[in-house]
Structure formats: structure tokens, C-alpha cells
Motif scaffolding. Structure first.
Motif, short mmCIF file in Angstrom:
data_model
loop_
_atom_site.label_atom_id
_atom_site.label_comp_id
_atom_site.label_asym_id
_atom_site.label_seq_id
_atom_site.Cartn_x
_atom_site.Cartn_y
_atom_site.Cartn_z
N SER A 33 -20.34 -3.23 4.59
CA SER A 33 -20.59 -4.14 5.71
C SER A 33 -22.00 -4.00 6.25
O SER A 33 -22.39 -4.75 7.15
CB SER A 33 -19.60 -3.86 6.84
OG SER A 33 -19.79 -2.54 7.31
N THR A 84 -22.14 5.94 15.00
CA THR A 84 -21.16 5.27 15.87
C THR A 84 -19.80 5.93 15.69
O THR A 84 -18.96 5.89 16.60
CB THR A 84 -21.07 3.77 15.55
OG1 THR A 84 -22.40 3.26 15.40
CG2 THR A 84 -20.38 3.00 16.65
N THR A 155 -14.70 -4.70 19.20
CA THR A 155 -15.97 -4.63 18.48
C THR A 155 -16.70 -5.95 18.70
O THR A 155 -16.10 -7.01 18.73
CB THR A 155 -15.76 -4.41 16.97
OG1 THR A 155 -14.81 -5.37 16.48
CG2 THR A 155 -15.25 -3.01 16.69
N VAL A 189 -21.96 -1.87 16.92
CA VAL A 189 -22.74 -1.45 15.76
C VAL A 189 -23.27 -2.63 14.94
O VAL A 189 -24.27 -2.49 14.23
CB VAL A 189 -21.95 -0.42 14.90
CG1 VAL A 189 -20.88 -1.06 14.05
CG2 VAL A 189 -22.90 0.40 14.03
N TYR A 190 -22.64 -3.81 15.07
CA TYR A 190 -23.13 -5.00 14.35
C TYR A 190 -23.87 -5.99 15.25
O TYR A 190 -24.27 -7.05 14.80
CB TYR A 190 -21.95 -5.74 13.69
CG TYR A 190 -21.20 -4.91 12.67
CD1 TYR A 190 -21.68 -4.76 11.37
CD2 TYR A 190 -20.01 -4.26 13.01
CE1 TYR A 190 -21.00 -3.99 10.45
CE2 TYR A 190 -19.33 -3.49 12.09
CZ TYR A 190 -19.83 -3.36 10.81
OH TYR A 190 -19.16 -2.59 9.89
N THR A 216 -27.11 2.40 11.91
CA THR A 216 -26.55 2.32 10.56
C THR A 216 -26.52 0.91 9.99
O THR A 216 -27.14 0.63 8.96
CB THR A 216 -25.09 2.86 10.56
OG1 THR A 216 -25.12 4.24 10.93
CG2 THR A 216 -24.47 2.75 9.18
N LYS A 217 -25.76 0.03 10.61
CA LYS A 217 -25.33 -1.19 9.92
C LYS A 217 -26.40 -2.25 9.81
O LYS A 217 -26.54 -2.89 8.78
CB LYS A 217 -24.11 -1.79 10.64
CG LYS A 217 -22.89 -0.92 10.61
CD LYS A 217 -22.35 -0.81 9.20
CE LYS A 217 -21.20 0.17 9.16
NZ LYS A 217 -20.73 0.38 7.78
C1 LIG Z 1 -16.97 -1.09 13.87
C2 LIG Z 1 -17.60 0.12 13.27
N1 LIG Z 1 -17.91 1.16 14.06
C3 LIG Z 1 -18.47 2.28 13.57
C4 LIG Z 1 -18.75 2.42 12.22
C5 LIG Z 1 -19.38 3.69 11.75
O1 LIG Z 1 -20.77 3.61 11.93
P1 LIG Z 1 -21.76 4.85 11.76
O2 LIG Z 1 -22.26 4.84 10.36
O3 LIG Z 1 -22.85 4.60 12.74
O4 LIG Z 1 -20.99 6.09 12.06
C6 LIG Z 1 -18.41 1.39 11.36
C7 LIG Z 1 -18.61 1.54 9.92
O5 LIG Z 1 -18.13 0.79 9.10
C8 LIG Z 1 -17.83 0.20 11.89
O6 LIG Z 1 -17.53 -0.82 11.10
#
Ligand SMILES: Cc1ncc(COP(=O)(O)O)c(C=O)c1O
Length: 369
Positions: A33, A84, A155, A189-190, A216-217
Motif C-alpha cells: 500500500s 505508525t 483511518t 499514515v496515508y 512510511t507510506k
Molecule cells: C493504517 C495503517 N497504519 C499503520 C501502518 C504501519 O505503518 P508503519 O510502517 O509506519 O509502522 C500501516 C501499514 O500498512 C497501515 O496501513
């Protein structure tokens, strides 16, 4: 919708295990993702810019300030966390005691549910409906809120659908939760993957909001594990103290690298945005060509969560892995087994080829009946 509270203590994540052991191997990885990894070399860091240890106790001040600047909040609202993932864990652990109710969206990123269950919460769910493009509907939350609800978890953008909730909707949810004595945890995170300028963080919408995020994302910088929680200062202080029982401190080299990344975040984000702008029409053309898939065109974000009409998603996933070197995320990981998630933040030629393979596998599946 489903109102029975789940209470079984969970000691692992089937989704994360699958993600780490299965899908990561596919050549055409439509299961991911997030943005393709940003290369270390492009950060232009010299070895002399790094140090192994430094004054990072309750956060490393220059990084605290850089995150606060990015989010437009005061530094004492920022709690550093390992991605996250740990931000969500720490936020929920600070807010929830065993037996408390946590109200989580459905479908949801599995770790949010399993983390709440691990913490001994009673998990209730509210619906984000497929036939309403998975929009966040305050009425669905209102129906499931009880006097025991401590946290409402959403989310934004939504994982798995990519749906964007606007500020008015979030504000309404915040007011409703506030009246019930609950907080609202928004995993953002998105969020920076919106098609237009990213909206401001929900922390600005009131003291009951708690936000999690990382690099990250949207930025392809997952390896830095630079995550954070935003919360009102008193709650943020409690989280720092609780974190002494968890990770205690962040690795200092990663903190220094994260400061460099944050200084270049506008350029890195512009590249992500350009890639997504190029890829959304590619994916939407694919979607329009498939009568067996139901999903709205992708307008924001990095993912889509189509429904497969009249086929078996697990068979599709197996066929893709065995014959097409391609992966998707089966919807059973989001408790909607007739759907699957497709990520679009790949190099455009890789996405194009992955979608062609997905089309071929769908055709084969249809012929098999
Ligand atoms: C909604 C959501 N939150 C958190 C994460 C994890 O993110 P991170 O790599 O920052 O730990 C993901 C990963 O797929 C996610 O989709």
C-alpha cells in the motif's frame, strides 16, 4: 451493524505474518500500500553527519521540532514512536484499560483491531459501507457508541479503500465522541497521499483527537521507522512515560536521518504525488475495463478495494502468486473476503504490467467458473 464486542486476547497478526512471508516476494507487488522505497543515496548524507548515540530521552529535540513543524503543532504535542505501528500501540495502550470498549471502523487495518484486543479491550465495530464508497458516516458511529466507549478508531485516508474523510465529518465525530467521554484516534499514515494539497491533521479539530502517522507510506521512508503520535500535551506526557515500558528510546542514527528526510519532505512528497497522479488514470482505466470488479475510481491515496463479483478472491490470489508473479491482499485480511486490495504506488511500468497480469488471472478465473 455488528455490535457484539470481541474480547479474545490476540497474540499475533495473521495479516502481518502473511505480509512478511508471502506477498513481499512477488515481482509485481500490488499488495503493497506504500510508495516504492526512497533510496538512501538520494538523502545525500555523509558518514560524518551521523552519530550512534545522542541526547534522545523523551524525544530528540531537533526531531521533535521538525515533526512539529511538518504537522503545524507545538513540539510538546509530539510523541516519537517506532513507525505508525508502535504509535498506534502506544496511543491505544495509553487510552484503554482492560474491559474498556474501543469502537473501530469496519473494514479496518487488522493491526488496529488486534492491538486493541491484545490490550484487553472489548472491540465493537461500525460500518464503512462498500456501496457508499466506504465513506466515514458519523451516524454509523453514533449507533455503536456506548458510555463505555473510550476510543473511536478511524483511518484517514481509509485503509483498505483510500476514502478521504473531510474535516466537517471528523469534527462531527469528535463532538459526538467528546459528549460520550471518548477520544478519536485517527491513523493518518496515508493522509499526505490526497490528490490535492494534503488536509491539515485532525489534531487541530479538538483535544479529543489523537493522531498517528509516520514517513512510511507516502514517502517511501519506512526503514527510518520515523513515526509519531500527536496528542494534547498532558496526554502526550503520559504516553512518553508509558513508552519507558516499551521502546524507551528511538535509535539515534535513525533520528538524525529522519531530520534530513523531513528537511527534504516537500521534494520527496512531490515525487510521490507525481507518481500517484500518473498511476491513478492507469488504474482507473483497468477498473473500467473489468465488469467483474466493483469499486469507485481512485481519486486519492495509494490503494483501491474492489469487490470481485462472482469469483473466489483466495483462488485469484493463489493463481496470481503461482502463475503471474503478482500479489494482491485478499479481503479476508480486512474481514471482507469478497474484496481485495490493490496498491498503485509502484513505478508506472510495473503497475501497468501487474494490472495486465491481474486481468489475465481474472479472465482465467472466469473461464474456470
Ligand atoms: C493504517 C495503517 N497504519 C499503520 C501502518 C504501519 O505503518 P508503519 O510502517 O509506519 O509502522 C500501516 C501499514 O500498512 C497501515 O496501513
Amino acid at each position: 451493524m455488528m455490535s457484539t464486542a470481541e474480547t479474545e486476547r490476540v497474540l499475533g497478526s495473521d495479516y502481518m505474518h502473511w505480509a512478511k512471508t508471502t506477498h513481499a516476494r512477488a515481482r509485481f507487488n500490488l499488495a503493497n500500500s506504500g510508495m516504492r522505497p526512497y533510496p538512501f543515496a538520494r538523502l545525500n548524507v555523509a558518514p560524518s553527519d551521523l552519530e550512534l548515540s545522542g541526547p534522545s530521552f523523551y524525544g530528540y529535540a531537533p526531531l521533535q521540532e521538525a515533526i512539529a513543524r511538518k504537522c503545524g503543532v507545538a513540539a510538546d504535542c509530539v510523541v516519537a514512536a517506532n513507525g505508525t505501528s508502535m504509535a498506534n500501540h502506544l496511543a491505544l495502550a495509553a487510552l484503554v484499560r482492560p474491559g474498556d470498549e474501543v469502537l473501530i471502523e469496519h473494514p479496518a487495518y487488522e493491526l488496529l483491531v488486534s492491538t486493541a484486543l491484545y490490550l484487553g479491550a472489548r472491540v465493537r465495530r461500525f460500518a464503512r459501507k462498500a456501496d457508499e464508497a466506504f465513506r466515514l458516516d458519523p451516524a454509523e458511529i453514533e449507533r455503536e457508541l456506548t458510555p463505555r466507549t473510550r476510543v473511536v478508531v478511524v483511518t484517514n485516508l481509509h485503509n483498505p479503500s483510500g476514502a478521504l474523510a473531510d474535516e466537517g465529518t471528523l469534527r462531527e465525530i469528535g463532538e459526538m465522541a467528546g459528549r460520550a467521554g471518548a477520544r478519536v484516534l485517527v491513523d493518518e499514515v496515508y493522509l499526505d497521499a490526497t490528490a490535492g494539497a494534503p488536509p491539515r491533521t485532525s489534531l487541530h479539530l479538538g483535544e479529543q483527537f489523537v493522531v498517528t502517522n509516520s514517513l512510511t507510506k507516502v514517502y517511501g521512508l519506512g526503514g527510518l521507522r520515523c513515526g509519531w503520535i500527536l496528542a494534547e500535551p498532558e496526554l502526550a506526557r503520559r504516553m512518553w512515560r508509558l513508552n519507558d515500558l516499551f521502546g524507551a528510546m528511538q535509535p539515534h542514527p535513525a533520528e538524525l536521518l529522519s531530520i534530513v528526510a523531513l528537511a527534504h519532505l516537500d521534494e520527496i512528497g512531490a515525487e510521490s504525488r507525481a507518481l500517484l497522479d500518473a498511476n491513478r488514470p492507469v488504474f482507473n482505466r483497468f477498473l473500467a475495463s473489468r465488469e467483474d470488479l466493483d469499486a469507485p475510481p481512485v481519486t486519492d491515496g495509494t490503494v483501491s478495494f474492489p469487490r470481485l463479483n462472482g469469483g473466489n478472491v483466495d483462488r485469484l490470489s493463489e493463481l496470481l502468486a503461482e502463475k503471474y508473479e503478482t500479489s494482491i491482499v485478499p479481503g479476508r485480511f480486512f474481514e471482507m473476503p469478497e474484496h481485495f486490495r490493490v496498491g498503485i504506488a509502484l513505478d508506472t511500468d510495473v503497475l501497468t504490467e501487474g494490472l495486465a497480469r491481474l486481468s489475465s488471472a481474472l479472465d482465467v478465473l472466469k473461464r474456470m467458473g
